[in-house]
Design an enzyme around this catalytic site. Sequence first.
Site, short mmCIF file in Angstrom:
data_model
loop_
_atom_site.label_atom_id
_atom_site.label_comp_id
_atom_site.label_asym_id
_atom_site.label_seq_id
_atom_site.Cartn_x
_atom_site.Cartn_y
_atom_site.Cartn_z
N HIS A 1 17.93 -15.44 25.93
CA HIS A 1 17.33 -14.35 26.69
C HIS A 1 17.86 -12.97 26.29
CE1 HIS A 1 20.39 -13.24 29.92
NE2 HIS A 1 20.93 -14.35 29.47
N CYS B 1 30.27 -4.76 42.01
CA CYS B 1 30.54 -4.72 43.44
C CYS B 1 30.73 -6.14 43.94
CB CYS B 1 29.36 -4.07 44.16
SG CYS B 1 29.65 -3.89 45.90
N SER C 1 22.60 -17.03 22.87
CA SER C 1 21.76 -17.19 24.06
C SER C 1 20.39 -16.61 23.79
CB SER C 1 22.43 -16.44 25.22
OG SER C 1 21.61 -16.47 26.36
N THR D 1 26.33 -19.12 28.73
CA THR D 1 27.49 -19.53 29.53
C THR D 1 27.85 -20.98 29.20
OG1 THR D 1 26.97 -17.99 31.30
CG2 THR D 1 28.27 -19.92 31.91
N THR E 1 17.88 -34.20 29.11
CA THR E 1 16.62 -34.00 28.36
C THR E 1 16.52 -32.55 27.92
OG1 THR E 1 15.59 -35.74 29.65
CG2 THR E 1 14.10 -34.20 28.53
N ASN F 1 29.71 -6.86 25.41
CA ASN F 1 28.48 -6.62 26.16
C ASN F 1 28.43 -5.23 26.79
OD1 ASN F 1 30.59 -8.33 27.29
ND2 ASN F 1 29.60 -8.04 29.26
N GLN G 1 26.03 -11.42 22.46
CA GLN G 1 25.48 -10.06 22.35
C GLN G 1 25.18 -9.67 20.91
OE1 GLN G 1 24.35 -8.02 24.60
NE2 GLN G 1 25.10 -9.04 26.44
N1 PLP Z 1 28.73 -13.83 26.70
C1 PLP Z 1 28.39 -12.53 26.71
C2 PLP Z 1 29.12 -11.58 25.81
C3 PLP Z 1 27.37 -12.06 27.54
O1 PLP Z 1 27.05 -10.77 27.54
C4 PLP Z 1 26.70 -13.00 28.37
C5 PLP Z 1 25.65 -12.56 29.31
O2 PLP Z 1 25.69 -11.47 29.85
C6 PLP Z 1 27.07 -14.35 28.32
C7 PLP Z 1 28.09 -14.72 27.47
C8 PLP Z 1 26.39 -15.39 29.15
O3 PLP Z 1 25.12 -15.73 28.62
P1 PLP Z 1 23.98 -16.36 29.55
O4 PLP Z 1 23.46 -15.25 30.41
O5 PLP Z 1 22.95 -16.86 28.58
O6 PLP Z 1 24.59 -17.46 30.32
#
Ligand code: PLP
Length: 379
Positions: free
Chosen positions: A198, A321, A196, A70, A234, A148, A176
């Site tokens: 995770h 939701c 990202s 994000t 940091t 996603n 993604q």
């Molecule tokens: N962009 C896409 C296409 C995503 O699927 C996601 C997370 O679901 C994000 C951005 C946001 O990433 P993060 O969860 O690392 O903030």
Amino acid sequence: MTVYLDYNATAPLRDEAREAMLAAYGAPGNPSSVHQAGRQARSKVEQARHTLARALGVATSDVIFTAGGTEANNLGLLGLAKANTCTDVLLSAIEHPCIQMAAQNTGLPIHTIDVTGDGALDLAALQGVLDRLDSDSRPLLALMMANNETGVLQPVEEAAKRLHKADGLVHVDAVQAFGKIPVSLASIGADSLAVSAHKIGGPMGVGALALTCGTQLSPRNLGGGQESGHRGGTENVPGIIGFAAAATAAIDDLDHNADMLALRDHVQQRMLVLAPNAVVLGGHAPRLCNTLSIATPGFAADIQVMSMDLAGFAISSGSACSSGKVKSSAVMVAMGLSDALSFCAIRISLGQTTRRQDLDAFVDAWGEALARIQLKECG
Ligand code: PLP
């Protein structure tokens, strides 16, 4: 034990990332400190930057670590718009909310570009918007590399060519795509690209923005000048180290994509046998080999998610939701799905731990839940 089939939401932490992070948590040191502990932390951060840079096809100095996808998307969109005095923001209709909200925050006119019924950016619609802009405008396009919800791959290279021809810039959300297909900013030809940790088996709350050499970017996090002044604060040293370890492992795993595709197609085929009227979203478009978005008329997504959860399978639904009211997914609306069908869409996303027998067990349980619904309808 739960069978986890929601990798697009977040991927389980990879062993490589966990081990690298545990070692890093044992070492003190702020990477900005000049003493030995600080220099060691700096060296680890720079090694991780080098790993990410190689993976993303950019120079090491063009990787900026952030606190997730994000933030990387916010920085890319807002930072490019401001530093390059962009006049208009162009978005596909299926961008993630972190891109849509950042676009609103620029205060610039926003042009939303339609997608086809299969969920890919409509290049003719993009060209139409570019042709209608004033000749002195400087457009900025934000386009995701893979969606996603559906996994559908977007024509990022072609879009980048068209934007540059129109004196514009392009930010790519590769959150993604990264770790699931090869991702190279150099090959795409865009100006910035967000990833990202995770989503690829690294830690939550760590991400990166990669820049093409020479791209101008305004910072958003103001502070101590870290990340070459692009992002104050940091650095999350263990998180960054874990991200690099996960990226290396995920890229090694790309060799197994054909096996993943076979698994995804196996589950898709079995579900279509049980529900011949089900619709695979983006089923005719190139899409990520780990993602299946499937809508089964009459079988509500929330019922599917709940009954699968009770049976020990973690999947997700496309609808969201908010304030007690179920809303259609914006992606499915953009693809032209009716509300009725989009409320019946679930997403199954596979990853490195997914086994064929788990998928077979999932389809068996899903088929039983479907039969129960059908029985109720008849009775
Ligand atoms: N962009 C896409 C296409 C995503 O699927 C996601 C997370 O679901 C994000 C951005 C946001 O990433 P993060 O969860 O690392 O903030």
